[in-house]
Design an enzyme around this catalytic site. Structure first.
Site, PDB file in Angstrom:
ATOM      1  N   ASP A 158       0.815  -1.208   0.000  1.00 21.89           N
ATOM      2  CA  ASP A 158       0.000   0.000   0.000  1.00 21.89           C
ATOM      3  C   ASP A 158       0.854   1.264   0.000  1.00 21.89           C
ATOM      4  O   ASP A 158       1.980   1.270   0.503  1.00 21.89           O
ATOM      5  CB  ASP A 158      -0.905   0.041   1.234  1.00 21.89           C
ATOM      6  CG  ASP A 158      -1.976  -1.029   1.212  1.00 21.89           C
ATOM      7  OD1 ASP A 158      -2.221  -1.602   0.139  1.00 21.89           O
ATOM      8  OD2 ASP A 158      -2.565  -1.293   2.276  1.00 21.89           O
ATOM      9  N   LYS A 159       0.283   2.319  -0.506  1.00 23.62           N
ATOM     10  CA  LYS A 159       0.956   3.609  -0.535  1.00 23.62           C
ATOM     11  C   LYS A 159       1.518   3.980   0.831  1.00 23.62           C
ATOM     12  O   LYS A 159       2.668   4.411   0.957  1.00 23.62           O
ATOM     13  CB  LYS A 159      -0.023   4.692  -1.003  1.00 23.62           C
ATOM     14  CG  LYS A 159       0.492   6.109  -0.869  1.00 23.62           C
ATOM     15  CD  LYS A 159      -0.575   7.127  -1.220  1.00 23.62           C
ATOM     16  CE  LYS A 159      -0.080   8.562  -0.983  1.00 23.62           C
ATOM     17  NZ  LYS A 159      -1.133   9.569  -1.280  1.00 23.62           N
TER      18      LYS A 159
END
Length: 351
Positions: A158-159
């Site tokens: 994930d970012k």
């Protein structure tokens, strides 16, 4: 997106259309149709999911009034305006973005990704991604199996999750690594471990969460536990966890705990959803742990201040091991907690 996803399971992103304001008028026979479905049929440039996203982003107006509900029902004579996004280059461009390279040879590269860096381009993040940085660093040596938007990307995190991931530089390496990720390490050397700081503490030292995951019906951008793999297209998801440290006490319960999570599968948001499912969401997780924010108000001042400025989920990919797809050597990499995460752990350690 587990917080790791094998690339073959990642849906393609839509490309933005031509930059313009398109205008349509609802016909009498179209009255009562769902907004996103009607817009897809009338405009026809993008998929329904893309128009749904544009509606939610406030890019569509009815009679001059912004409508953000995709399930709005259109009426005869409604004048609908759509702000079509400006066109983007379908091919990501190299960008000089600093990378922390842990290992690199002619076949692959291992990166220690900082929080906030998106892995590959997509709607809302067409530039400034890890792929853009890799194109600058590696030139044209990245594997092409992932397509032009995801060259070399075997898996992703994930970012706002930090830590280790491997990228393929050749097609042969990509196939070899993908096979290991698809097998989830059950018959090969693949290992993936994360450190997570969660609210409260599980009742035992270690355990396994075996709970299938699917897209949430309430919010398609989120993931939810489902009853079985047959429910709503659910996919098998297994997380093994071990509690490393308990912190303080809030009433009769621990305030927080540091947990190591090992992935047996790699589903979108897996660790975040699984830990929330057993009642211990990650600190800082606005999607799956927002209802635990009130706990922070009961913390000592310094810990409360540190939690208040920690604007991401407390999750770090601390271990990555796999068999080199060309040499057969077992490669094992570990990453220390980044500064913001370490500060958070230290603050809870003072309680």
């Amino acid at each position: 997106m587990a917080d790791v996803s094998v690339q073959d399971n990642v849906e393609d992103d839509e490309e933005d259309g031509a930059g313009a304001v398109l205008t349509f008028t609802v016909a009498v026979e179209e009255t009562g149709q769902r907004f996103d479905s009607w817009l897809t049929a009338r405009a026809g440039t993008h998929s329904r999911s893309r128009y749904k996203a544009l509606i939610k982003q406030g890019a569509v107006r009815v009679g001059g009034r912004t409508i953000v509900e995709p399930n709005y029902r259109v009426n005869e004579g409604d004048v609908v305006e759509v702000d079509e996004p400006a066109p983007v280059d379908a091919n990501p461009q190299p960008e000089d973005i600093p990378l922390t390279v842990v290992f690199e040879d002619d076949d692959l590269i291992v990166i220690d990704k900082p929080a906030g860096l998106v892995v590959h381009p997509g709607p809302g993040n067409w530039t400034g991604t890890l792929v853009n940085a890799l194109l600058h660093h590696c030139g044209d040596t990245l594997s092409g199996i992932g397509g032009v938007k995801r060259p070399g990307i075997v898996h992703r995190i994930d970012k706002d999750t930090s830590g280790l991931l491997v990228v393929a530089k050749t097609d042969a390496a990509h196939r070899g690594l993908s096979a290991q990720f698809a097998d989830h390490g059950r018959t090969n050397a693949l290992e993936r471990a994360y450190m997570a700081l969660v609210w409260g503490a599980p009742p035992s030292r270690r355990g396994t969460i075996d709970a299938p995951l699917a897209r949430s019906l309430a919010n398609r951008l989120k993931i939810a536990v489902v009853r079985s793999k047959e429910s709503r297209g659910g996919k098998e998801a297994i997380t093994h966890w071990e509690m490393k440290t308990r912190f303080g006490a809030l009433d009769t319960d621990a305030i927080a705990s540091l947990v190591e999570c090992r992935l047996e599968t790699g589903r979108t948001h897996q660790i975040r959803v699984h830990m929330a499912h057993i009642g211990h969401p990650l600190i800082g997780d606005a999607d799956y742990g927002a209802h635990f924010k009130t706990k922070a108000q009961k913390l000592p001042e310094h810990a409360r201040e540190v939690v208040g400025r920690f604007h991401r989920q407390a999750l770090h990919a601390v271990l990555l091991a796999f068999e080199h797809p060309t040499t057969g050597e077992i490669l094992r990499f570990e990453s220390a907690l980044p500064e913001d995460f370490a500060e958070l752990v230290a603050a809870f350690g003072e309680i």
